[in-house]
Design a protein around this motif. Structure first.
Motif, PDB file in Angstrom:
ATOM      1  N   LEU A   4      57.909  12.155 -69.721  1.00 16.55           N
ATOM      2  CA  LEU A   4      56.901  11.108 -69.634  1.00 16.55           C
ATOM      3  C   LEU A   4      56.625  10.588 -71.033  1.00 16.55           C
ATOM      4  O   LEU A   4      56.807  11.286 -72.011  1.00 16.55           O
ATOM      5  N   GLN A   5      56.262   9.332 -71.078  1.00 17.31           N
ATOM      6  CA  GLN A   5      55.867   8.754 -72.347  1.00 17.31           C
ATOM      7  C   GLN A   5      54.431   8.283 -72.217  1.00 17.31           C
ATOM      8  O   GLN A   5      53.514   9.055 -72.437  1.00 17.31           O
ATOM      9  N   CYS A   6      54.216   7.061 -71.746  1.00 18.55           N
ATOM     10  CA  CYS A   6      52.828   6.620 -71.587  1.00 18.55           C
ATOM     11  C   CYS A   6      52.183   7.297 -70.379  1.00 18.55           C
ATOM     12  O   CYS A   6      50.976   7.426 -70.307  1.00 18.55           O
ATOM     13  N   GLY A   7      53.006   7.727 -69.415  1.00 20.01           N
ATOM     14  CA  GLY A   7      52.507   8.461 -68.257  1.00 20.01           C
ATOM     15  C   GLY A   7      52.157   7.608 -67.054  1.00 20.01           C
ATOM     16  O   GLY A   7      51.859   8.142 -65.992  1.00 20.01           O
ATOM     17  N   TYR A   8      52.213   6.285 -67.186  1.00 22.17           N
ATOM     18  CA  TYR A   8      51.790   5.448 -66.066  1.00 22.17           C
ATOM     19  C   TYR A   8      52.711   5.591 -64.857  1.00 22.17           C
ATOM     20  O   TYR A   8      52.252   5.677 -63.728  1.00 22.17           O
ATOM     21  N   CYS A   9      53.999   5.653 -65.081  1.00 23.49           N
ATOM     22  CA  CYS A   9      54.943   5.773 -63.968  1.00 23.49           C
ATOM     23  C   CYS A   9      55.089   7.202 -63.476  1.00 23.49           C
ATOM     24  O   CYS A   9      55.639   7.442 -62.401  1.00 23.49           O
ATOM     25  N   THR A  10      54.608   8.164 -64.247  1.00 26.31           N
ATOM     26  CA  THR A  10      54.884   9.574 -63.988  1.00 26.31           C
ATOM     27  C   THR A  10      54.498  10.049 -62.590  1.00 26.31           C
ATOM     28  O   THR A  10      55.317  10.694 -61.932  1.00 26.31           O
TER      29      THR A  10
END
Length: 161
Positions: free
Chosen positions: A97-103
């Motif tokens: 995950l990076q920004c976490g929005y799609c996670t």
């Protein structure tokens, strides 16, 4: 208005909702389960993916009435207490995950993919299956790495149950 009954994360839920209410809005606005994200409202991104009777579905495309009587699992319902689901743990361990929005949507879709393909899941198949889920940070390499790792963990977990 319609009266609906469903099971959400193992708990019975009933509500009076407008017939045009989308499942994603019931989950977020009425039940406070904000882990299911709204990313596009057009079923393009997959951020709103949940499980309906054990199968991944984009909740922005499902009217609540269509889910009446179904069992819904959201990202909030996959861990066992403080123990992360193997897919969540793999995303954490492999920096999936990076920004976490799609996670949350990625995790829910990935659990379904692993459940359907099991030990036969390969990178090509996984990448094809994840095409309906968008990561705007382009973290796909680590997402793929995470899911393939989780596939092994889920196999071990399922074998132990």
């Amino acid at each position: 208005m319609s009266h609906i009954k469903l099971t959400v994360n193992g708990k019975p839920v009933s509500a009076e909702v407008e017939d045009r209410t989308l499942l994603v809005h019931l989950l977020r606005d009425h039940l406070g389960l904000t882990g299911t994200h709204i990313g596009c409202d057009t079923s393009q991104c997959g951020a709103c993916t949940v499980h309906i009777d054990g199968r991944a579905a984009k909740s922005c495309t499902v009217l609540v009435g269509q889910a009446n009587g179904c069992s819904i699992t959201t990202i909030e319902g996959i861990a066992k207490g403080d123990e992360l689901h193997p897919m969540q743990a793999a995303f954490r361990d492999n920096h999936g995950l990076q920004c976490g929005y799609c996670t949350p949507g990625m995790i829910m879709a990935s659990i379904d993919i692993v459940n359907r393909h099991g030990p036969n899941l390969d990178e090509t198949t996984l990448r094809h299956e994840l095409e309906g889920n968008i990561c705007r940070c382009t973290g796909y390499h680590n997402i793929v790495k995470s899911v393939l790792d989780a596939a092994g963990r889920m196999k071990v977990t399922q074998a132990a149950e």
